[in-house]
Design an enzyme around this catalytic site. Sequence first.
Site, short mmCIF file in Angstrom:
data_model
loop_
_atom_site.label_atom_id
_atom_site.label_comp_id
_atom_site.label_asym_id
_atom_site.label_seq_id
_atom_site.Cartn_x
_atom_site.Cartn_y
_atom_site.Cartn_z
CG ASP A 22 -1.82 1.23 1.27
OD1 ASP A 22 -2.29 1.65 0.21
OD2 ASP A 22 -2.05 1.79 2.38
CB SER A 23 0.22 4.75 -0.72
OG SER A 23 -1.00 4.79 -0.01
CB CYS A 85 -2.88 0.87 -2.66
SG CYS A 85 -2.88 2.62 -3.13
CD GLU A 164 -0.91 7.67 6.44
OE1 GLU A 164 0.18 7.72 7.02
OE2 GLU A 164 -1.23 6.75 5.67
CB CYS A 196 -9.61 5.08 0.28
SG CYS A 196 -8.05 5.59 1.01
CG HIS A 198 -5.53 5.42 4.61
ND1 HIS A 198 -4.85 4.82 3.59
CD2 HIS A 198 -4.60 6.06 5.36
CE1 HIS A 198 -3.56 5.08 3.72
NE2 HIS A 198 -3.38 5.82 4.78
N1 DGL Z 1 -4.07 3.59 0.22
C1 DGL Z 1 -4.55 4.59 -0.71
C2 DGL Z 1 -5.75 4.09 -1.46
O1 DGL Z 1 -6.35 3.09 -1.10
C3 DGL Z 1 -4.95 5.83 0.02
C4 DGL Z 1 -3.82 6.64 0.51
C5 DGL Z 1 -3.13 7.40 -0.57
O2 DGL Z 1 -3.69 8.37 -1.12
O3 DGL Z 1 -2.04 7.00 -0.87
O4 DGL Z 1 -6.10 4.71 -2.43
#
Ligand code: DGL
Length: 278
Positions: A22-23, A85, A164, A196, A198
């Site tokens: 993931d990011s 992600c 975050e 997303c 998150h």
């Molecule tokens: N994990 C990213 C997603 O699911 C969200 C966080 C980001 O913008 O990197 O899109």
Amino acid sequence: MAVVNKQSKKIPPSNYAIGVFDSGLGGLTVVKELIKLLPDEDIVYFGDTARVPYGTKSSESIIRFSIDNANVLISKKVKMIVVACNSSSSYALEVLKEKFDIPIVGVIDPGAQKAIRLTKNKKIGVIATSATVDSGKYVEALKNIDKSVKVTSVACPLFVPLVEEGWSNKKITADVAGIYLKLLKKENVDALILGCTHYPLLKTVISKVMGRKVALVDSAREVAHQVEKLLDQRKNRKRSKQKGALRIFVSDKPQSFMRIAKSFLGCKIDEISCLKKL
Ligand code: DGL
């Protein structure tokens, strides 16, 4: 159905880990479900904390970062990759499937399938990063299953920094949610995709705004089921009596990641290290 990329005929050793990237830390929602469902499997997680967020970046950057992340996981001996992600799944999934010779699972289709199962009035909402909303991938995935559904998508760019920051339960987050979700309430959606990784961490606040009758679709569990199915199909399960190991790699700030990951996952983390070079 989990889609296996066309080149992935080769079966890696079953004691290789499941790779997840993931990011940042959002993909831990998928890790949590994987640990619940497949406790004996080893997991290697990579969070690209140096370059988070992806959701505000261009498709070219998201694709480039996603390829780097897949390479990191492959260097750690993984038997498959979960793209935990939504932004990466929206833009890079096909590229990754072309490029790498192991199965790659994204998060868009599992979430879309679940939303279609849950909606009664055929009005589905999608909340996601700007990149994911702009890609139109959720609308495409939903319409591919049922053309008659009405889909309303809303980008919620402030949600990621709020998560975050560890502010999921603060009033400011509830206020922001109230503003973002207004249109979806007006549209009377009865299923809302948390598009997303998150956002499951904001479930309580989102549910409070939307009301209990709106089903929140958290694709993490669906993704874990697809992983299980895929490993079973390929006879590639580890099947051990021992609990699997969890190794986490990040590209920046391992200490703060460790703190949040420990409290969110509530389990032992066998290793956490920072990779300075991608
Ligand atoms: N994990 C990213 C997603 O699911 C969200 C966080 C980001 O913008 O990197 O899109």
